[in-house]
Design an enzyme around this catalytic site. Structure first.
Site, PDB file in Angstrom:
ATOM      1  N   SER A  52       0.833  -1.220   0.000  1.00  0.00           N
ATOM      2  CA  SER A  52       0.000   0.000   0.000  1.00  0.00           C
ATOM      3  C   SER A  52       0.862   1.263   0.000  1.00  0.00           C
ATOM      4  O   SER A  52       0.476   2.275  -0.579  1.00  0.00           O
ATOM      5  CB  SER A  52      -0.972  -0.003   1.183  1.00  0.00           C
ATOM      6  OG  SER A  52      -0.302   0.234   2.393  1.00  0.00           O
ATOM      7  N   ARG A  65      21.950 -14.951   3.559  1.00  0.00           N
ATOM      8  CA  ARG A  65      21.600 -13.530   3.425  1.00  0.00           C
ATOM      9  C   ARG A  65      22.492 -12.818   2.413  1.00  0.00           C
ATOM     10  O   ARG A  65      22.032 -12.043   1.580  1.00  0.00           O
ATOM     11  CB  ARG A  65      21.721 -12.865   4.800  1.00  0.00           C
ATOM     12  CG  ARG A  65      21.103 -11.488   4.872  1.00  0.00           C
ATOM     13  CD  ARG A  65      21.105 -10.933   6.283  1.00  0.00           C
ATOM     14  NE  ARG A  65      20.373 -11.739   7.241  1.00  0.00           N
ATOM     15  CZ  ARG A  65      19.041 -11.824   7.311  1.00  0.00           C
ATOM     16  NH1 ARG A  65      18.291 -11.160   6.466  1.00  0.00           N
ATOM     17  NH2 ARG A  65      18.464 -12.574   8.227  1.00  0.00           N
ATOM     18  N   ILE A  84      15.930  -8.322   6.905  1.00  0.00           N
ATOM     19  CA  ILE A  84      17.097  -7.653   7.476  1.00  0.00           C
ATOM     20  C   ILE A  84      18.149  -7.621   6.378  1.00  0.00           C
ATOM     21  O   ILE A  84      18.374  -8.632   5.699  1.00  0.00           O
ATOM     22  CB  ILE A  84      17.591  -8.412   8.725  1.00  0.00           C
ATOM     23  CG1 ILE A  84      16.553  -8.269   9.828  1.00  0.00           C
ATOM     24  CG2 ILE A  84      18.960  -7.910   9.163  1.00  0.00           C
ATOM     25  CD1 ILE A  84      16.843  -9.063  11.083  1.00  0.00           C
ATOM     26  N   LEU A  85      18.756  -6.468   6.161  1.00  0.00           N
ATOM     27  CA  LEU A  85      19.731  -6.324   5.067  1.00  0.00           C
ATOM     28  C   LEU A  85      21.146  -6.407   5.619  1.00  0.00           C
ATOM     29  O   LEU A  85      21.435  -5.906   6.717  1.00  0.00           O
ATOM     30  CB  LEU A  85      19.503  -4.986   4.358  1.00  0.00           C
ATOM     31  CG  LEU A  85      18.161  -4.917   3.605  1.00  0.00           C
ATOM     32  CD1 LEU A  85      17.785  -3.473   3.302  1.00  0.00           C
ATOM     33  CD2 LEU A  85      18.226  -5.752   2.326  1.00  0.00           C
ATOM     34  N   ASN A  97      13.653   4.043   4.374  1.00  0.00           N
ATOM     35  CA  ASN A  97      12.722   3.059   4.929  1.00  0.00           C
ATOM     36  C   ASN A  97      11.581   3.781   5.622  1.00  0.00           C
ATOM     37  O   ASN A  97      11.750   4.905   6.098  1.00  0.00           O
ATOM     38  CB  ASN A  97      13.464   2.180   5.949  1.00  0.00           C
ATOM     39  CG  ASN A  97      12.589   1.090   6.537  1.00  0.00           C
ATOM     40  OD1 ASN A  97      11.818   0.439   5.806  1.00  0.00           O
ATOM     41  ND2 ASN A  97      12.676   0.864   7.843  1.00  0.00           N
ATOM     42  N   HIS A 110       8.918   3.030   8.808  1.00  0.00           N
ATOM     43  CA  HIS A 110       8.724   2.102   9.930  1.00  0.00           C
ATOM     44  C   HIS A 110       7.511   2.564  10.741  1.00  0.00           C
ATOM     45  O   HIS A 110       7.372   3.754  11.027  1.00  0.00           O
ATOM     46  CB  HIS A 110       9.986   2.069  10.794  1.00  0.00           C
ATOM     47  CG  HIS A 110       9.876   1.086  11.912  1.00  0.00           C
ATOM     48  ND1 HIS A 110       9.942  -0.284  11.718  1.00  0.00           N
ATOM     49  CD2 HIS A 110       9.663   1.267  13.240  1.00  0.00           C
ATOM     50  CE1 HIS A 110       9.788  -0.901  12.863  1.00  0.00           C
ATOM     51  NE2 HIS A 110       9.612   0.020  13.803  1.00  0.00           N
ATOM     52  N   THR A 116      20.661   2.652   8.064  1.00  0.00           N
ATOM     53  CA  THR A 116      22.033   2.322   8.463  1.00  0.00           C
ATOM     54  C   THR A 116      22.047   0.816   8.766  1.00  0.00           C
ATOM     55  O   THR A 116      20.985   0.185   8.793  1.00  0.00           O
ATOM     56  CB  THR A 116      22.444   3.105   9.735  1.00  0.00           C
ATOM     57  OG1 THR A 116      21.579   2.712  10.797  1.00  0.00           O
ATOM     58  CG2 THR A 116      22.377   4.606   9.522  1.00  0.00           C
ATOM     59  N   GLN A 128      -1.296   7.873   7.808  1.00  0.00           N
ATOM     60  CA  GLN A 128      -0.180   8.833   7.939  1.00  0.00           C
ATOM     61  C   GLN A 128       1.026   8.396   7.107  1.00  0.00           C
ATOM     62  O   GLN A 128       1.711   9.208   6.502  1.00  0.00           O
ATOM     63  CB  GLN A 128       0.223   8.986   9.413  1.00  0.00           C
ATOM     64  CG  GLN A 128      -0.895   9.439  10.334  1.00  0.00           C
ATOM     65  CD  GLN A 128      -1.474  10.782   9.929  1.00  0.00           C
ATOM     66  OE1 GLN A 128      -0.747  11.698   9.574  1.00  0.00           O
ATOM     67  NE2 GLN A 128      -2.793  10.891   9.953  1.00  0.00           N
TER      68      GLN A 128
HETATM   69  C1  GAR Z   1       3.862  -0.727   6.699  1.00  0.00           C
HETATM   70  O1  GAR Z   1       3.101  -0.461   7.850  1.00  0.00           O
HETATM   71  C2  GAR Z   1       5.329  -0.401   6.940  1.00  0.00           C
HETATM   72  O2  GAR Z   1       5.525   0.716   7.770  1.00  0.00           O
HETATM   73  C3  GAR Z   1       5.808  -1.663   7.616  1.00  0.00           C
HETATM   74  O3  GAR Z   1       5.179  -2.702   6.907  1.00  0.00           O
HETATM   75  C4  GAR Z   1       3.920  -2.227   6.409  1.00  0.00           C
HETATM   76  C5  GAR Z   1       3.870  -2.524   4.929  1.00  0.00           C
HETATM   77  O4  GAR Z   1       2.607  -2.235   4.390  1.00  0.00           O
HETATM   78  N1  GAR Z   1       7.250  -1.774   7.573  1.00  0.00           N
HETATM   79  C6  GAR Z   1       7.980  -2.276   8.559  1.00  0.00           C
HETATM   80  O5  GAR Z   1       7.513  -2.765   9.557  1.00  0.00           O
HETATM   81  C7  GAR Z   1       9.482  -2.244   8.309  1.00  0.00           C
HETATM   82  N2  GAR Z   1      10.213  -2.400   9.532  1.00  0.00           N
HETATM   83  P1  GAR Z   1       2.424  -2.066   2.835  1.00  0.00           P
HETATM   84  O6  GAR Z   1       3.020  -3.314   2.171  1.00  0.00           O
HETATM   85  O7  GAR Z   1       0.937  -1.998   2.646  1.00  0.00           O
HETATM   86  O8  GAR Z   1       3.122  -0.803   2.408  1.00  0.00           O
END
Ligand code: GAR
EC number: 2.1.2.2
Length: 215
Positions: A13, A65, A92-93, A107, A109, A141, A173
């Protein structure tokens, strides 16, 4: 125009919000490709429907990895992107991968970092009883869910909130702040100085979005 490659693992999304912003002329970037580490990621179909090159590289077919990250980087670099955008990319990269894209890896989060890195952020926010929760866009990072913060959005945690209700309000948001952060990058309004993000002067007080519900 700057070129971006978007990495996803599932629903996509956030990727969709970026495609919509770009289609509406509000995000001056060329979305060169979308790449998933999961063949069944729903977002791959969405990207293809939007006419964007969509690839998958199944991480399960690699010995480790480093091998997966090397194949991923090789695929990304074919497109010579200015920015690599992690949009729900749940891997994890390796340190080598992150260093290769230093300053051009972003990214999103679902927490107000540095609180709640990792998984289950909404459940943990509820368990801790925090009153404010949100999301963060940051440069990546080698430390998981860590790095120079570009923009954050905050929402109140209401009595009666559940993991699902928080996730839904925060996702609204996320879809605002991610296009915003990438627009700033595209317009050269972000600089990295001593591990912190500096915004161009005209943006000084716009890097925090407080949901209208917070009074
Ligand atoms: C989102 O809420 C994003 O912030 C989170 O995964 C979801 C992906 O939704 N990401 C993390 O947790 C990364 N650490 P989406 O595939 O609908 O964009």
């Amino acid at each position: 125009m700057k070129k971006i490659v978007i990495l996803i693992s599932g629903r996509g999304s956030n990727m969709e919000a970026l495609i919509a912003a770009s289609d509406a002329g509000q995000l001056p970037v060329n979305i060169a490709a979308v790449i998933s580490n999961r063949p069944d990621a729903k977002g791959l179909e969405t990207a293809a429907r939007a006419g964007i090159t969509a690839h998958f590289i199944d991480h399960k077919t690699f010995a480790g990895r480093e091998a997966f990250d090397a194949a991923l980087a090789e695929c990304i670099d074919q497109f010579s992107p200015d920015l690599v955008v992690l949009a729900g990319f749940m891997r994890i990269l390796s340190e080598g991968f992150v260093r290769h894209y230093a300053g051009r890896l972003m990214n999103i989060h679902p927490s107000l970092l540095p609180s709640f890195p990792g998984l289950h952020t909404h459940q943990r926010a509820l368990e801790e009883g925090v009153r404010i929760h949100g999301c963060t866009v940051h440069f990546v990072t080698p430390t998981l869910d860590h790095g120079p913060v570009i923009i954050q959005a905050a929402i109140p945690v209401l009595d009666g909130d559940t993991e699902e209700s928080l996730a839904a309000r925060i996702l609204v948001q996320e879809h605002k702040v991610y296009p915003q952060a990438i627009r700033w990058f595209a317009e050269d309004k972000l600089t990295l100085e001593n591990g912190r993000v500096r915004l161009s002067a005209d943006l000084a007080d716009t890097a925090v979005l407080i949901s209208p519900e917070v009074r």
